[in-house]
Design an enzyme around this catalytic site. Structure first.
Site, PDB file in Angstrom:
ATOM      1  N   TYR A 124      -7.256   9.986   3.623  1.00  0.00           N
ATOM      2  CA  TYR A 124      -5.891  10.380   3.327  1.00  0.00           C
ATOM      3  C   TYR A 124      -5.911  11.136   2.002  1.00  0.00           C
ATOM      4  O   TYR A 124      -6.960  11.305   1.375  1.00  0.00           O
ATOM      5  CB  TYR A 124      -4.987   9.151   3.336  1.00  0.00           C
ATOM      6  CG  TYR A 124      -4.917   8.513   4.707  1.00  0.00           C
ATOM      7  CD1 TYR A 124      -4.192   9.117   5.729  1.00  0.00           C
ATOM      8  CD2 TYR A 124      -5.621   7.338   5.003  1.00  0.00           C
ATOM      9  CE1 TYR A 124      -4.143   8.561   7.002  1.00  0.00           C
ATOM     10  CE2 TYR A 124      -5.577   6.782   6.277  1.00  0.00           C
ATOM     11  CZ  TYR A 124      -4.841   7.396   7.266  1.00  0.00           C
ATOM     12  OH  TYR A 124      -4.807   6.857   8.535  1.00  0.00           O
ATOM     13  N   ARG A 171      -7.166   0.527  -2.642  1.00  0.00           N
ATOM     14  CA  ARG A 171      -8.080   0.422  -1.501  1.00  0.00           C
ATOM     15  C   ARG A 171      -8.936   1.676  -1.536  1.00  0.00           C
ATOM     16  O   ARG A 171      -8.449   2.797  -1.329  1.00  0.00           O
ATOM     17  CB  ARG A 171      -7.334   0.288  -0.168  1.00  0.00           C
ATOM     18  CG  ARG A 171      -8.331  -0.085   0.935  1.00  0.00           C
ATOM     19  CD  ARG A 171      -7.698  -0.686   2.168  1.00  0.00           C
ATOM     20  NE  ARG A 171      -8.703  -1.490   2.869  1.00  0.00           N
ATOM     21  CZ  ARG A 171      -8.922  -1.467   4.174  1.00  0.00           C
ATOM     22  NH1 ARG A 171      -8.180  -0.714   4.960  1.00  0.00           N
ATOM     23  NH2 ARG A 171      -9.860  -2.223   4.706  1.00  0.00           N
ATOM     24  N   HIS A 181     -10.277   6.453   3.472  1.00  0.00           N
ATOM     25  CA  HIS A 181     -10.186   6.930   4.859  1.00  0.00           C
ATOM     26  C   HIS A 181      -9.684   8.362   5.003  1.00  0.00           C
ATOM     27  O   HIS A 181      -9.130   8.750   6.019  1.00  0.00           O
ATOM     28  CB  HIS A 181      -9.331   5.973   5.695  1.00  0.00           C
ATOM     29  CG  HIS A 181      -9.865   4.576   5.709  1.00  0.00           C
ATOM     30  ND1 HIS A 181      -9.106   3.483   6.049  1.00  0.00           N
ATOM     31  CD2 HIS A 181     -11.091   4.087   5.381  1.00  0.00           C
ATOM     32  CE1 HIS A 181      -9.837   2.379   5.945  1.00  0.00           C
ATOM     33  NE2 HIS A 181     -11.045   2.721   5.540  1.00  0.00           N
ATOM     34  N   GLN A 193       0.833  -1.197   0.000  1.00  0.00           N
ATOM     35  CA  GLN A 193       0.000   0.000   0.000  1.00  0.00           C
ATOM     36  C   GLN A 193       0.873   1.254   0.000  1.00  0.00           C
ATOM     37  O   GLN A 193       1.606   1.517   0.950  1.00  0.00           O
ATOM     38  CB  GLN A 193      -0.925   0.016   1.222  1.00  0.00           C
ATOM     39  CG  GLN A 193      -1.881   1.200   1.230  1.00  0.00           C
ATOM     40  CD  GLN A 193      -2.887   1.114   2.360  1.00  0.00           C
ATOM     41  OE1 GLN A 193      -2.574   1.468   3.487  1.00  0.00           O
ATOM     42  NE2 GLN A 193      -4.093   0.660   2.057  1.00  0.00           N
TER      43      GLN A 193
END
Length: 451
Positions: A208, A252, A206, A138
């Protein structure tokens, strides 16, 4: 939002599958709860590679790398346990593409100096695993949640009154600063390929940095306003990565975040608790056209509404709805994306809360084509060999499952290195206690050497 005013929601108290199914029916929810474990044992092709089974470990960050971004002994321990556990896919944790984009001083980084260490780390995983897992790295820039030296140094893509701290002046990143990230991701992907990863994840979840841009309705210029502009950086990075190295590209992806419009993503303009799938589905189609082969579907913002992306029984506030409602919403998001873009490999999220019943649910999701792989995050912290037990047909042991107590997250909030306080107490209980007492973080790596 004042979640504390909501009525206390019931905890996980189900003694058998029939009780859980009755609760689902009572809440007018539906899930395929009775799949056969054999569905989980089937391999699945992903891009250029193959996962030997349908079970995945989500990117669970331990915040325990070294100051120069290498895995520590505690990091090695965690991934050795994941590898020995037999999951077919290991999605390895957030790894910064630039030092100022780290979410904490111990976040991993991939660079020329660390490349040999990452290569050896992957070899270690492959040597331990019963079957070679498909491995994803990631890649991330933490944006507004950057804390490279332990104190907040936010790098914000767009103002957001729901997330900005009162009175804090937020400096908005320029178009030039955003564009300059493309070659950094490209170089990180080249090194990930050289290290031996099967895929890189261009993290877009999320809240970011890249995730925040998806909701930049109010930002002017080439990275805000229209969907084309809001997805520009993500797609530019993907195109650059695919030109740079023959490595699979994954994302993701937040499918929704339950932040009020126009500051939210994938939400109904009139009721931000309801998803609006139109833009997320269109983005998945754009990702498929750009060559992305794998998407791990998630939602919410762990800094703002953690009950959305990790339904829990106990936490810093009482959520407004039953945890089952949030879990079904997360799993349903994966189904929506899989239905809209059948050729995309999809990982479902939200299964940990189901504890010992997560196995037949995971199998049912795969059997009925809601997803291609079932992903587990907190459960993997608590029960790293969960896959071995499921693949053996014996099911999950309730005494080893995550109880969604939130203590692993609390360690991070207190500035420590994280893992399961309940099931891995020999390593993490002292870390948790030190953080709660306001003491300097215990060196978890020293503890791990004796466990």
């Amino acid at each position: 939002m004042d979640f504390m005013s909501a009525e206390h929601q019931p905890r996980f108290m189900y003694q058998n599958l029939a009780e859980l199914e009755a609760e689902l029916e009572h809440l007018n929810l539906s899930l395929p709860m009775k799949g056969s474990w054999t569905a989980l044992a089937q391999p699945v092709n992903i891009g250029r590679g193959t996962a030997p089974n349908r079970l995945a470990v989500h990117p669970m960050e331990g915040c325990d790398g070294t100051a120069d971004g290498r895995p520590s002994e505690l990091t090695y321990r965690r991934y050795r346990r994941f590898a020995a556990g037999g999951a077919g896919l290991i999605w390895m944790e957030a790894t910064a593409v630039t030092p100022e984009g780290r979410a904490n001083p111990r976040q991993l980084q991939i660079n020329e100096a660390n490349l040999p260490v990452f290569r050896a780390w992957l070899n270690d995983i492959d040597d331990i695993a019963p079957q070679k897992p498909y491995k994803v790295l990631q890649l991330t820039h933490s944006g507004r949640y950057a804390r490279p030296e332990g104190t907040p140094k936010p790098q914000v893509a767009v103002e957001n009154p729901w997330l900005d701290k009162t009175g804090q002046k937020m400096e908005i990143m320029s178009d030039e600063q955003l564009a300059a990230l493309v070659p950094l991701y490209r170089r990180a992907a080249e090194m990930a390929y050289a290290a031996g990863f099967d895929a890189v994840d261009i993290k877009a979840c999320h809240r970011y940095l890249i995730s925040e841009l998806l909701s930049a309705h109010t930002r002017p210029g080439p990275y805000g306003g229209s969907l084309e502009n809001r997805t520009r950086l993500l797609l530019d990075i993907i195109h650059a990565v695919r030109e740079a190295a023959p490595i699979d590209v994954a994302v993701r992806l937040n499918a929704f975040d339950e932040i009020p419009y126009p500051y939210g993503w994938g939400v109904d303009a009139n009721d931000f608790h309801k998803p609006d799938w139109r833009e997320p589905v269109e983005l998945v189609r754009l990702l498929a056209a750009a060559g992305v082969t794998l998407i791990d579907v998630t939602g919410g913002n762990p800094y703002y509404n953690p009950h959305v992306n990790r339904p829990y029984d106990a936490g810093p506030y009482t959520p407004p709805d039953h945890p089952l409602i949030h879990a079904v919403k997360l799993i349903g998001a994966a189904r929506t994306m899989k239905t809209a873009v059948p050729e995309m490999r999809i990982i479902a999220t939200g299964l940990t809360w189901f504890r010992q019943f997560a196995g037949p649910l995971a199998a049912g999701l795969v059997e009925q084509n809601w997803c291609d792989l079932a992903g587990f995050g907190r459960l993997a912290f608590a029960y790293p060999d969960f896959a071995a037990d499921l693949l053996a047909g014996g099911g999950l042991k309730s005494s080893r499952c995550c109880i969604t107590c939130g203590k692993c997250s609390q360690i991070m909030r207190d500035g420590g290195t994280t893992g399961c306080v309940v099931r891995d107490a020999a390593v993490y209980l002292d870390l948790y206690r030190a953080g709660r007492a306001g003491k300097p973080p215990v060196d978890g790596s020293k503890v791990a050497e004796h466990v």
